[in-house]
Design an enzyme around this catalytic site. Structure first.
Site, PDB file in Angstrom:
ATOM      1  N   HIS A  33       5.371  -6.576   0.075  1.00 54.61           N
ATOM      2  CA  HIS A  33       5.668  -5.234   0.581  1.00 54.61           C
ATOM      3  C   HIS A  33       5.696  -4.215  -0.553  1.00 54.61           C
ATOM      4  CE1 HIS A  33       6.480  -5.644   4.815  1.00 54.61           C
ATOM      5  NE2 HIS A  33       7.214  -6.708   4.611  1.00 54.61           N
ATOM      6  N   CYS A  80       0.013  -2.739   0.521  1.00 48.95           N
ATOM      7  CA  CYS A  80      -0.534  -1.637   1.294  1.00 48.95           C
ATOM      8  C   CYS A  80      -0.776  -0.416   0.412  1.00 48.95           C
ATOM      9  CB  CYS A  80       0.383  -1.277   2.464  1.00 48.95           C
ATOM     10  SG  CYS A  80       2.043  -0.845   1.977  1.00 48.95           S
TER      11      CYS A  80
END
Lengths: 54, 267
Positions: B163, B231
């Site tokens: 993450h 991401c």
């Protein structure tokens, strides 16, 4: 609604304040422990970090 | 509502319409508070709880590794202050082949098997690595190993996802990584040193970045690679940030930690 609940709590004012705070904390704890993790994946801040694999 | 409390008017004096509007208003205010609470929970609290879980995972992994190394990786003496690499290596350079690492098969899904050190992110950057890239792994255990990709030290592509925001934000600072930076992976088989040779931003559909040979996806795997995926942009996920690194060195646990991360390991 909240006024109605508060008026129907038992005991003197100080006790009712303590009960009300305890109820609020209970609700917040339930949200953080159970509700939020369940709905997290729909949040705009939750991002997919993986490359899709078969 | 302003006129509510002065006179102690009994609630029954209000009309049904007033009651409905009051309850509706209170519910809407409640929903607003819950949404704010949710944002605070996600951006702040998930990091605290995930960091705690990851610290515990790292601690137990390092204990396990130290035990596996026959105690040679542990703090040997009490008077070890000032010397981060306080352990006494039982192996000397030359006792092993740094280009021919020991490897292990992938563990079961969700099991932690390694610790990743990235000095660019600070001396205290130690994150556990677990098998699998499901949300249950990534949300609590930090870096997830793509199932089916190579394990540390194997020829092929040891691919990890993490993450960038929330849930520990293990790759929050990924954009600071530069070519030549080192990524260290510690498993029960030793320390693997990878050197970054490429960082790039791709579309999520470009699955070749975690192929065994990302530079030639149809070709044979020929190198020992590591890939990080997260991401991009920050707070978004229309793209993926990719870091490719190549294995440069391997040393068994008995040889002690590489100098660059010796202080992190000892702390």
């Amino acid at each position: 609604m909240y006024g109605w609940i508060f008026r129907h709590l038992p005991g003197p004012l100080w006790l009712r304040i303590i009960i009300a705070l305890a109820l609020i904390l209970l609700v917040v704890w339930c949200l953080m422990e159970y509700v939020f993790p369940a709905v997290e994946q729909y949040s705009p801040f939750y991002r997919d970090v993986t490359i899709p694999t078969e | 509502m302003a006129a509510k409390q002065h006179t102690g008017t009994p609630p029954s004096s209000r009309s049904a319409g007033q009651w409905i509007i009051q309850i509706l208003g209170e519910l809407l205010i409640t929903v607003g508070f819950i949404l704010l609470l949710f944002v605070a929970w996600q951006l702040w609290w998930t990091n605290i709880s995930a960091n705690k879980a990851q610290d515990q995972a790292v601690d137990s992994l390092i204990q396990e590794f130290n035990a596996a190394a026959g105690g040679s990786g542990t703090q040997a003496a009490a008077g070890d202050s000032g010397d981060g690499a306080s352990s006494v290596p039982s192996l000397k350079p030359g006792d092993w082949d740094p280009t021919d690492p020991a490897t292990s098969a992938a563990p079961a899904y969700g099991e932690t098997f390694g610790v990743v050190y990235i000095p660019r992110f600070g001396e205290n950057y130690m994150r556990p690595t677990a098998e699998g890239t499901g949300t249950d792994v990534l949300d609590t255990l930090g870096l997830g190993h793509y199932e089916g990709t190579a394990m540390p030290g194997e020829v092929g592509n040891f691919a990890l996802a993490g993450h960038r925001q929330t849930n520990g934000a293990v790759l929050d600072r990924v954009e600071e990584l530069q070519e030549g930076d080192h990524i260290y992976v510690q498993t029960k088989d030793g320390y693997y040193t990878y050197t970054i040779y490429e960082t790039k931003i791709v579309l999520p559909s470009e699955v070749d970045v975690i192929a065994p040979n990302p530079d030639d996806p149809t070709g044979e795997a020929s190198q020992r690679l590591l890939t990080l995926t997260t991401c991009h942009p920050r707070y978004g996920d229309t793209e993926r940030y990719i870091v490719h690194a190549k294995m440069e060195n391997w040393q068994p646990l008995e040889a002690g930690a590489p100098a660059e991360i010796a202080n992190s390991v000892a702390s």
